[in-house]
Motif scaffolding. Structure first.
Motif, PDB file in Angstrom:
ATOM      1  N   GLY A 169       0.819  -1.209   0.000  1.00  0.00           N
ATOM      2  CA  GLY A 169       0.000   0.000   0.000  1.00  0.00           C
ATOM      3  C   GLY A 169       0.850   1.255   0.000  1.00  0.00           C
ATOM      4  N   VAL A 170       1.891   1.261   0.823  1.00  0.00           N
ATOM      5  CA  VAL A 170       2.790   2.416   0.866  1.00  0.00           C
ATOM      6  C   VAL A 170       3.517   2.562  -0.469  1.00  0.00           C
ATOM      7  N   ARG A 171       3.929   1.461  -1.048  1.00  0.00           N
ATOM      8  CA  ARG A 171       4.583   1.528  -2.359  1.00  0.00           C
ATOM      9  C   ARG A 171       3.645   2.113  -3.408  1.00  0.00           C
ATOM     10  N   GLN A 172       2.369   1.735  -3.359  1.00  0.00           N
ATOM     11  CA  GLN A 172       1.410   2.291  -4.321  1.00  0.00           C
ATOM     12  C   GLN A 172       1.266   3.798  -4.146  1.00  0.00           C
ATOM     13  N   VAL A 173       1.236   4.261  -2.898  1.00  0.00           N
ATOM     14  CA  VAL A 173       1.153   5.701  -2.633  1.00  0.00           C
ATOM     15  C   VAL A 173       2.380   6.405  -3.190  1.00  0.00           C
ATOM     16  N   ALA A 174       3.563   5.860  -2.894  1.00  0.00           N
ATOM     17  CA  ALA A 174       4.801   6.484  -3.346  1.00  0.00           C
ATOM     18  C   ALA A 174       4.860   6.549  -4.867  1.00  0.00           C
ATOM     19  N   GLU A 175       4.505   5.464  -5.535  1.00  0.00           N
ATOM     20  CA  GLU A 175       4.540   5.440  -7.004  1.00  0.00           C
ATOM     21  C   GLU A 175       3.567   6.458  -7.581  1.00  0.00           C
ATOM     22  N   VAL A 246       2.021  15.439   1.331  1.00  0.00           N
ATOM     23  CA  VAL A 246       2.000  14.930   2.705  1.00  0.00           C
ATOM     24  C   VAL A 246       1.454  13.509   2.673  1.00  0.00           C
ATOM     25  N   VAL A 247       2.276  12.566   3.098  1.00  0.00           N
ATOM     26  CA  VAL A 247       1.884  11.160   3.150  1.00  0.00           C
ATOM     27  C   VAL A 247       1.527  10.829   4.597  1.00  0.00           C
ATOM     28  N   CYS A 248       0.273  10.472   4.840  1.00  0.00           N
ATOM     29  CA  CYS A 248      -0.221  10.264   6.203  1.00  0.00           C
ATOM     30  C   CYS A 248      -0.418   8.775   6.481  1.00  0.00           C
ATOM     31  N   ASP A 249      -0.093   8.370   7.699  1.00  0.00           N
ATOM     32  CA  ASP A 249      -0.230   6.971   8.095  1.00  0.00           C
ATOM     33  C   ASP A 249      -1.680   6.546   8.294  1.00  0.00           C
ATOM     34  N   ASP A 250      -2.618   7.502   8.317  1.00  0.00           N
ATOM     35  CA  ASP A 250      -3.991   7.215   8.705  1.00  0.00           C
ATOM     36  C   ASP A 250      -4.872   8.328   8.138  1.00  0.00           C
ATOM     37  N   VAL A 272      -0.529  21.636  -1.976  1.00  0.00           N
ATOM     38  CA  VAL A 272      -0.007  20.446  -1.301  1.00  0.00           C
ATOM     39  C   VAL A 272      -0.950  19.282  -1.532  1.00  0.00           C
ATOM     40  N   SER A 273      -0.420  18.180  -2.038  1.00  0.00           N
ATOM     41  CA  SER A 273      -1.207  16.952  -2.164  1.00  0.00           C
ATOM     42  C   SER A 273      -1.169  16.194  -0.841  1.00  0.00           C
ATOM     43  N   VAL A 274      -2.249  15.454  -0.552  1.00  0.00           N
ATOM     44  CA  VAL A 274      -2.345  14.707   0.701  1.00  0.00           C
ATOM     45  C   VAL A 274      -2.851  13.301   0.406  1.00  0.00           C
ATOM     46  N   THR A 275      -2.235  12.306   1.053  1.00  0.00           N
ATOM     47  CA  THR A 275      -2.732  10.929   0.967  1.00  0.00           C
ATOM     48  C   THR A 275      -2.943  10.372   2.369  1.00  0.00           C
ATOM     49  N   GLY A 276      -3.863   9.411   2.476  1.00  0.00           N
ATOM     50  CA  GLY A 276      -4.131   8.744   3.745  1.00  0.00           C
ATOM     51  C   GLY A 276      -3.886   7.258   3.633  1.00  0.00           C
ATOM     52  N   LEU A 277      -4.394   6.530   4.621  1.00  0.00           N
ATOM     53  CA  LEU A 277      -4.287   5.073   4.602  1.00  0.00           C
ATOM     54  C   LEU A 277      -5.342   4.513   5.540  1.00  0.00           C
ATOM     55  N   LEU A 280     -11.354   5.111   5.451  1.00  0.00           N
ATOM     56  CA  LEU A 280     -12.487   5.230   6.356  1.00  0.00           C
ATOM     57  C   LEU A 280     -13.590   6.049   5.703  1.00  0.00           C
ATOM     58  N   ALA A 281     -14.766   6.092   6.318  1.00  0.00           N
ATOM     59  CA  ALA A 281     -15.853   6.936   5.806  1.00  0.00           C
ATOM     60  C   ALA A 281     -15.412   8.389   5.734  1.00  0.00           C
ATOM     61  N   LEU A 282     -14.497   8.772   6.619  1.00  0.00           N
ATOM     62  CA  LEU A 282     -13.969  10.135   6.637  1.00  0.00           C
ATOM     63  C   LEU A 282     -13.341  10.523   5.308  1.00  0.00           C
ATOM     64  N   ALA A 283     -12.809   9.553   4.579  1.00  0.00           N
ATOM     65  CA  ALA A 283     -12.082   9.851   3.349  1.00  0.00           C
ATOM     66  C   ALA A 283     -12.958  10.513   2.293  1.00  0.00           C
ATOM     67  N   THR A 284     -14.238  10.192   2.285  1.00  0.00           N
ATOM     68  CA  THR A 284     -15.143  10.809   1.316  1.00  0.00           C
ATOM     69  C   THR A 284     -16.016  11.882   1.947  1.00  0.00           C
ATOM     70  N   ALA A 285     -15.831  12.131   3.239  1.00  0.00           N
ATOM     71  CA  ALA A 285     -16.588  13.186   3.914  1.00  0.00           C
ATOM     72  C   ALA A 285     -15.859  14.519   3.864  1.00  0.00           C
ATOM     73  N   ILE A 286     -14.537  14.474   3.692  1.00  0.00           N
ATOM     74  CA  ILE A 286     -13.763  15.709   3.619  1.00  0.00           C
ATOM     75  C   ILE A 286     -13.673  16.174   2.169  1.00  0.00           C
ATOM     76  N   ASP A 287     -13.358  17.452   1.998  1.00  0.00           N
ATOM     77  CA  ASP A 287     -13.329  18.056   0.667  1.00  0.00           C
ATOM     78  C   ASP A 287     -11.981  18.722   0.439  1.00  0.00           C
ATOM     79  N   PRO A 288     -11.268  18.330  -0.628  1.00  0.00           N
ATOM     80  CA  PRO A 288     -11.626  17.311  -1.611  1.00  0.00           C
ATOM     81  C   PRO A 288     -11.521  15.898  -1.031  1.00  0.00           C
ATOM     82  N   GLU A 289     -12.206  14.972  -1.685  1.00  0.00           N
ATOM     83  CA  GLU A 289     -12.151  13.594  -1.204  1.00  0.00           C
ATOM     84  C   GLU A 289     -10.721  13.077  -1.257  1.00  0.00           C
ATOM     85  N   LEU A 290     -10.399  12.199  -0.307  1.00  0.00           N
ATOM     86  CA  LEU A 290      -9.017  11.820  -0.024  1.00  0.00           C
ATOM     87  C   LEU A 290      -8.535  10.630  -0.856  1.00  0.00           C
TER      88      LEU A 290
END
Length: 338
Positions: A169-175, A246-250, A272-277, A280-290
């Motif tokens: 998963g982390v490799r996919q984010v990095a790529e 910003v690459v986030c662990d969660d 700034v681009s942001v990624t999570g992991l 969660l439902a939170l990922a589509t509740a925030i704007d822009p979607e994560l």
């Protein structure tokens, strides 16, 4: 037999399915493999369900010397991910006549009180997240048949280990971020001493380190939106070039990063681009979607329970990590032109 008149018996199930009572016992005791066919087993299950048949577990447990109870040790009950793990584990447990009891160890409160006077006497086995492994000693759970989740297979306490493929998963984010052109990164890391978070840090550093010209700094934060906001804001305002990703662990950490970025007058993903992991439902509740890595929590729980059943029966649990998937949404884009 008229429904509701008397409690259905195994003989009623056998008659409805057209099999012997011995076959019913084998199927409902999950000992049918190699003795009856899959089609016969399904007929028995269907008949039992239609009749509302429930085996006399108390009598069966007395014969087997088992309580048919499993303990699931998790960091906290308020976490959506571990709710999914419980749902998956409980579903498989119910199919095999087991119950699952939760043992939460909430952060900042300490381990919950032992729900049993003697865990060894009251449990058949334990499934434990590595994030709550300290709680095992309190209940002597490490002295029972044990399956560890999210744990280093080389140093696991358990008879079996079930993992999600976090490294991939982390490799996919990095790529993904490297492919967009990012070279300056902030790793917003969970401030939790756990193998799974060590894997994330190691894999991210290793993958980014293979590409010339990349820079990565790390900021640690508790898994909370407010804590992440504070850590991200501090990290994004240190002297020097500002990270473009910003690459986030969660996903909760990502939500905190959003707030920090906006407090600084910047935009996601324009600045700034942001990624999570987790996804969660939170990922589509925030704007822009994560943009985040989807972890199948229910499948994780299912695999954990199946592994424990295999251990209890002397079988070898299913091997291989559970695949994960990067879900690309609107929080990532090419870095801004300077």
């Amino acid at each position: 037999m008229a429904r509701g008149s008397t409690r259905p018996t195994s003989r009623d199930v056998a008659q409805a399915a057209g099999v012997s009572q011995a076959a019913v016992s084998l199927v409902l005791g999950d000992k049918w493999r190699g003795r009856v066919s899959e089609a016969t087993a399904q007929r028995v299950r269907d008949a039992a369900r239609d009749l509302g048949y429930r085996p006399n577990l108390a009598a069966r447990n007395l014969r087997l010397g088992r309580t048919r109870t499993v303990l699931l040790v998790v960091p906290a009950l308020t976490t959506e991910f571990f709710a999914g793990v419980y749902t998956g584990a409980a579903r498989v447990a119910a199919e095999h006549g087991f119950g699952v009891v939760l043992y939460p160890s909430p952060e900042g409160i300490g381990p919950a009180r032992d729900p049993f006077a003697s865990a060894q006497a009251a449990l058949d086995g334990v499934i434990a997240s590595s994030m709550a492994a300290d709680a095992l000693s309190a209940i002597r759970g490490d002295q029972l048949p044990l399956v560890m989740l999210d744990s280093d297979p080389a140093g696991s306490l358990g008879a079996a280990t079930v993992n999600l493929d976090i490294a991939d998963g982390v490799r996919q984010v990095a790529e993904h971020l490297l492919g967009l052109g990012h070279r300056s990164f902030l790793h917003l890391a969970a401030d939790v001493p756990s193998w799974t978070f060590e894997v994330r840090a190691r894999e991210l550093a290793e993958r980014l380190g293979r590409v010339a010209g990349t820079e990565i700094r790390t900021a640690r934060a508790p898994i909370s939106i407010d804590g992440a906001q504070y850590a991200a804001e501090a990290a994004l305002t240190v002297p020097g070039p500002r990270p473009t990703a910003v690459v986030c662990d969660d996903d909760k950490l990502a939500a905190g990063a959003y707030k920090a970025i906006r407090r600084l007058g910047l935009g996601v993903p324009s600045d700034v681009s942001v990624t999570g992991l987790d996804d969660l439902a939170l990922a589509t509740a925030i704007d822009p979607e994560l943009t985040t890595v989807r972890l199948d929590a229910e499948l994780f729980g299912e695999r954990g329970m199946r592994a424990l059943l295999a251990v209890l029966e002397g079988r070898t649990p299913e091997a291989g990590d559970i695949p994960v998937e990067l879900v690309v949404r609107a929080s990532t884009a090419p870095p801004p032109r300077l």
